[in-house]
Write a protein that holds these residues in place. Structure first.
Motif, PDB file in Angstrom:
ATOM      1  N   GLU A   1      42.488 -11.491  30.973  1.00 31.16           N
ATOM      2  CA  GLU A   1      41.796 -10.415  31.020  1.00 31.16           C
ATOM      3  C   GLU A   1      42.063  -9.182  31.880  1.00 31.16           C
ATOM      4  O   GLU A   1      42.205  -8.235  31.624  1.00 31.16           O
ATOM      5  N   HIS A   2      42.591  -9.740  33.033  1.00 34.99           N
ATOM      6  CA  HIS A   2      43.079  -8.742  34.073  1.00 34.99           C
ATOM      7  C   HIS A   2      44.242  -8.269  33.474  1.00 34.99           C
ATOM      8  O   HIS A   2      44.715  -6.861  33.659  1.00 34.99           O
ATOM      9  N   ALA A   3      45.431  -8.952  32.851  1.00 30.12           N
ATOM     10  CA  ALA A   3      46.535  -8.195  32.314  1.00 30.12           C
ATOM     11  C   ALA A   3      46.383  -7.337  31.229  1.00 30.12           C
ATOM     12  O   ALA A   3      46.848  -6.460  31.057  1.00 30.12           O
ATOM     13  N   LEU A   4      45.265  -7.770  30.440  1.00 26.65           N
ATOM     14  CA  LEU A   4      45.104  -6.867  29.255  1.00 26.65           C
ATOM     15  C   LEU A   4      44.437  -5.403  29.787  1.00 26.65           C
ATOM     16  O   LEU A   4      44.521  -4.285  29.226  1.00 26.65           O
ATOM     17  N   GLN A   5      43.294  -5.597  30.862  1.00 30.20           N
ATOM     18  CA  GLN A   5      42.776  -4.380  31.369  1.00 30.20           C
ATOM     19  C   GLN A   5      43.925  -3.499  32.088  1.00 30.20           C
ATOM     20  O   GLN A   5      43.864  -2.236  31.827  1.00 30.20           O
ATOM     21  N   CYS A   6      44.887  -4.193  32.699  1.00 25.71           N
ATOM     22  CA  CYS A   6      45.883  -3.291  33.473  1.00 25.71           C
ATOM     23  C   CYS A   6      46.884  -2.665  32.344  1.00 25.71           C
ATOM     24  O   CYS A   6      46.994  -1.582  32.435  1.00 25.71           O
ATOM     25  N   ALA A   7      47.244  -3.440  31.352  1.00 24.03           N
ATOM     26  CA  ALA A   7      47.820  -2.699  30.478  1.00 24.03           C
ATOM     27  C   ALA A   7      47.364  -1.473  29.565  1.00 24.03           C
ATOM     28  O   ALA A   7      47.728  -0.811  29.343  1.00 24.03           O
ATOM     29  N   MET A   8      45.889  -1.724  29.401  1.00 21.22           N
ATOM     30  CA  MET A   8      44.937  -0.904  28.494  1.00 21.22           C
ATOM     31  C   MET A   8      44.917   0.318  29.485  1.00 21.22           C
ATOM     32  O   MET A   8      45.148   1.519  29.110  1.00 21.22           O
ATOM     33  N   LEU A   9      44.681   0.295  30.809  1.00 25.58           N
ATOM     34  CA  LEU A   9      44.723   1.483  31.733  1.00 25.58           C
ATOM     35  C   LEU A   9      45.969   2.065  31.764  1.00 25.58           C
ATOM     36  O   LEU A   9      45.914   3.466  32.067  1.00 25.58           O
ATOM     37  N   ALA A  10      47.206   1.442  31.775  1.00 25.29           N
ATOM     38  CA  ALA A  10      48.704   2.002  31.546  1.00 25.29           C
ATOM     39  C   ALA A  10      48.682   2.796  30.399  1.00 25.29           C
ATOM     40  O   ALA A  10      49.084   4.153  30.411  1.00 25.29           O
ATOM     41  N   GLN A  11      48.067   2.330  29.149  1.00 26.06           N
ATOM     42  CA  GLN A  11      48.118   3.091  28.081  1.00 26.06           C
ATOM     43  C   GLN A  11      47.180   4.425  28.049  1.00 26.06           C
ATOM     44  O   GLN A  11      47.584   5.261  27.778  1.00 26.06           O
TER      45      GLN A  11
ATOM     46  N   TRP B   1      46.150   0.461  38.719  1.00 20.41           N
ATOM     47  CA  TRP B   1      45.546  -0.110  37.496  1.00 20.41           C
ATOM     48  C   TRP B   1      45.352  -1.792  37.834  1.00 20.41           C
ATOM     49  O   TRP B   1      44.365  -2.003  37.473  1.00 20.41           O
ATOM     50  N   ASP B   2      46.209  -2.026  38.527  1.00 17.90           N
ATOM     51  CA  ASP B   2      45.989  -3.413  38.820  1.00 17.90           C
ATOM     52  C   ASP B   2      44.744  -3.723  39.419  1.00 17.90           C
ATOM     53  O   ASP B   2      43.720  -4.672  39.309  1.00 17.90           O
ATOM     54  N   GLU B   3      44.328  -2.863  40.611  1.00 17.20           N
ATOM     55  CA  GLU B   3      43.005  -2.880  41.256  1.00 17.20           C
ATOM     56  C   GLU B   3      41.914  -2.597  40.467  1.00 17.20           C
ATOM     57  O   GLU B   3      40.675  -3.195  40.760  1.00 17.20           O
ATOM     58  N   ALA B   4      42.104  -1.845  39.425  1.00 16.65           N
ATOM     59  CA  ALA B   4      40.872  -1.176  38.608  1.00 16.65           C
ATOM     60  C   ALA B   4      40.784  -2.344  37.442  1.00 16.65           C
ATOM     61  O   ALA B   4      39.551  -2.172  36.857  1.00 16.65           O
ATOM     62  N   ALA B   5      41.563  -3.191  37.264  1.00 19.05           N
ATOM     63  CA  ALA B   5      41.653  -4.052  35.964  1.00 19.05           C
ATOM     64  C   ALA B   5      41.102  -5.480  36.354  1.00 19.05           C
ATOM     65  O   ALA B   5      41.419  -6.524  36.314  1.00 19.05           O
ATOM     66  N   LYS B   6      39.616  -5.156  37.080  1.00 21.90           N
ATOM     67  CA  LYS B   6      39.053  -6.641  37.290  1.00 21.90           C
ATOM     68  C   LYS B   6      37.193  -6.628  36.735  1.00 21.90           C
ATOM     69  O   LYS B   6      36.401  -7.035  37.462  1.00 21.90           O
ATOM     70  N   ASP B   7      37.046  -5.962  35.649  1.00 26.00           N
ATOM     71  CA  ASP B   7      35.886  -5.648  35.151  1.00 26.00           C
ATOM     72  C   ASP B   7      35.512  -6.835  34.215  1.00 26.00           C
ATOM     73  O   ASP B   7      36.228  -6.888  33.088  1.00 26.00           O
ATOM     74  N   PRO B   8      34.486  -7.471  34.276  1.00 31.21           N
ATOM     75  CA  PRO B   8      34.401  -8.848  33.722  1.00 31.21           C
ATOM     76  C   PRO B   8      33.688  -8.249  32.192  1.00 31.21           C
ATOM     77  O   PRO B   8      33.564  -9.064  31.144  1.00 31.21           O
ATOM     78  N   GLU B   9      33.140  -7.140  32.223  1.00 36.70           N
ATOM     79  CA  GLU B   9      32.610  -6.504  30.875  1.00 36.70           C
ATOM     80  C   GLU B   9      33.507  -5.770  30.000  1.00 36.70           C
ATOM     81  O   GLU B   9      33.128  -5.057  28.849  1.00 36.70           O
ATOM     82  N   LYS B  10      34.721  -5.421  30.601  1.00 35.18           N
ATOM     83  CA  LYS B  10      35.559  -4.472  29.852  1.00 35.18           C
ATOM     84  C   LYS B  10      36.210  -5.031  28.553  1.00 35.18           C
ATOM     85  O   LYS B  10      36.410  -5.992  28.378  1.00 35.18           O
ATOM     86  N   VAL B  11      36.120  -4.294  27.521  1.00 44.20           N
ATOM     87  CA  VAL B  11      36.635  -4.653  26.198  1.00 44.20           C
ATOM     88  C   VAL B  11      38.050  -4.038  26.094  1.00 44.20           C
ATOM     89  O   VAL B  11      38.321  -3.029  26.324  1.00 44.20           O
ATOM     90  N   THR B  12      38.963  -4.942  25.681  1.00 41.84           N
ATOM     91  CA  THR B  12      40.345  -4.530  25.718  1.00 41.84           C
ATOM     92  C   THR B  12      40.898  -4.791  24.474  1.00 41.84           C
ATOM     93  O   THR B  12      40.340  -5.516  23.632  1.00 41.84           O
ATOM     94  N   PRO B  13      42.116  -4.244  24.076  1.00 39.47           N
ATOM     95  CA  PRO B  13      42.977  -4.702  22.906  1.00 39.47           C
ATOM     96  C   PRO B  13      43.460  -6.157  23.084  1.00 39.47           C
ATOM     97  O   PRO B  13      43.178  -6.750  24.242  1.00 39.47           O
TER      98      PRO B  13
ATOM     99  N   VAL C   1      53.791  -0.020  30.727  1.00 35.86           N
ATOM    100  CA  VAL C   1      52.777  -0.699  30.118  1.00 35.86           C
ATOM    101  C   VAL C   1      52.854  -2.193  29.932  1.00 35.86           C
ATOM    102  O   VAL C   1      52.229  -3.069  30.250  1.00 35.86           O
ATOM    103  N   VAL C   2      54.162  -2.330  29.508  1.00 37.72           N
ATOM    104  CA  VAL C   2      54.436  -3.938  29.392  1.00 37.72           C
ATOM    105  C   VAL C   2      54.453  -4.545  31.006  1.00 37.72           C
ATOM    106  O   VAL C   2      53.978  -5.667  31.252  1.00 37.72           O
ATOM    107  N   ALA C   3      55.026  -3.583  31.906  1.00 37.90           N
ATOM    108  CA  ALA C   3      55.193  -4.041  33.382  1.00 37.90           C
ATOM    109  C   ALA C   3      53.501  -4.443  33.815  1.00 37.90           C
ATOM    110  O   ALA C   3      53.246  -5.586  34.311  1.00 37.90           O
ATOM    111  N   ALA C   4      52.724  -3.703  33.289  1.00 31.40           N
ATOM    112  CA  ALA C   4      51.279  -3.567  33.755  1.00 31.40           C
ATOM    113  C   ALA C   4      50.904  -5.207  33.255  1.00 31.40           C
ATOM    114  O   ALA C   4      50.085  -5.521  33.655  1.00 31.40           O
ATOM    115  N   LEU C   5      51.124  -5.204  31.777  1.00 35.66           N
ATOM    116  CA  LEU C   5      50.550  -6.438  31.212  1.00 35.66           C
ATOM    117  C   LEU C   5      51.275  -7.766  31.787  1.00 35.66           C
ATOM    118  O   LEU C   5      50.472  -8.743  31.875  1.00 35.66           O
ATOM    119  N   LEU C   6      52.624  -7.742  32.257  1.00 33.37           N
ATOM    120  CA  LEU C   6      53.189  -8.684  32.756  1.00 33.37           C
ATOM    121  C   LEU C   6      53.173  -9.043  34.459  1.00 33.37           C
ATOM    122  O   LEU C   6      53.945  -9.823  34.942  1.00 33.37           O
TER     123      LEU C   6
END
Length: 191
Positions: free
Chosen positions: A36-46, A162-174, A55-60
């Motif tokens: 979930e954290h990886a997907l949120q981070c990549a989504m924020l990058a996009q 993005w890493d710090e912001a990507a911690k929302d348990p309710e966030k819907v991601t791709p 975006v790939v770096a954010a995901l991985l």
């Protein structure tokens, strides 16, 4: 002729499987899983119109947590498992520095932001504060200046935000599969 195809396809599937199989666990003391954290981070990058390589770096960016068997609980035990270096080294066999350098520097970017930006430290999650302590704490002014002179420092700072912001348990991601084409393109160009 099959070698380039294997080079492009097998690593992608390996990375996706790794995230799917091992990424379902909680992310340290956070309220989200690694995946979930990886997907949120990549989504924020996009959402911030980052280049595909970032975006790939954010995901991985936290893959080092998944590929190092000694990483589990390391920060809580007062040990820096250097997940950023482990992850960047793991990915360097397939990707170039546009992907690996921001990953290798995202912890340094946290240390930089804690020194350089008023209020950043106060916005860190409890888990980020714990890990910061074992990662060396905020940079000194001299360390912060040196960090900014590194190639990809600005990309690492963006990734860290993005890493710090990507911690929302309710966030819907791709889905993870939605990022597959980006990973394939980054592999093909060794970004």
């Amino acid at each position: 002729m099959s070698e380039p195809l294997e080079r492009d396809v097998q690593p992608v599937q390996k990375l996706l499987t790794l995230l799917e199989n091992l990424g379902g666990e909680r992310y340290g003391g956070e309220d989200v899983s690694q995946l979930e954290h990886a997907l949120q981070c990549a989504m924020l990058a996009q959402e911030n119109a980052a280049p595909e390589s970032l975006v790939v770096a954010a995901l991985l960016h936290d893959i080092g947590h998944l590929v190092n068997p000694n990483d589990e609980g390391a920060a809580a035990a007062g040990i820096d498992a250097a997940h950023e270096r482990t992850g960047a080294a793991y990915l360097a066999r397939w990707f170039g520095p546009a992907v690996t350098a921001p990953i290798a520097q995202h912890v340094a970017a946290k240390r930089y932001l804690c020194q350089a930006e008023d209020g950043y430290f106060q916005r860190l999650s409890d888990e980020s504060v714990r890990s910061l302590a074992v990662q060396g704490g905020p940079f000194s002014e001299t360390e912060a200046e040196a960090f900014l002179s590194r190639p990809y420092a600005e990309a690492a700072i963006a990734l860290r935000r993005w890493d710090e912001a990507a911690k929302d348990p309710e966030k819907v991601t791709p889905s993870l599969g939605d990022f597959r084409p980006l990973i394939e393109r980054a592999l093909a160009t060794r970004q």
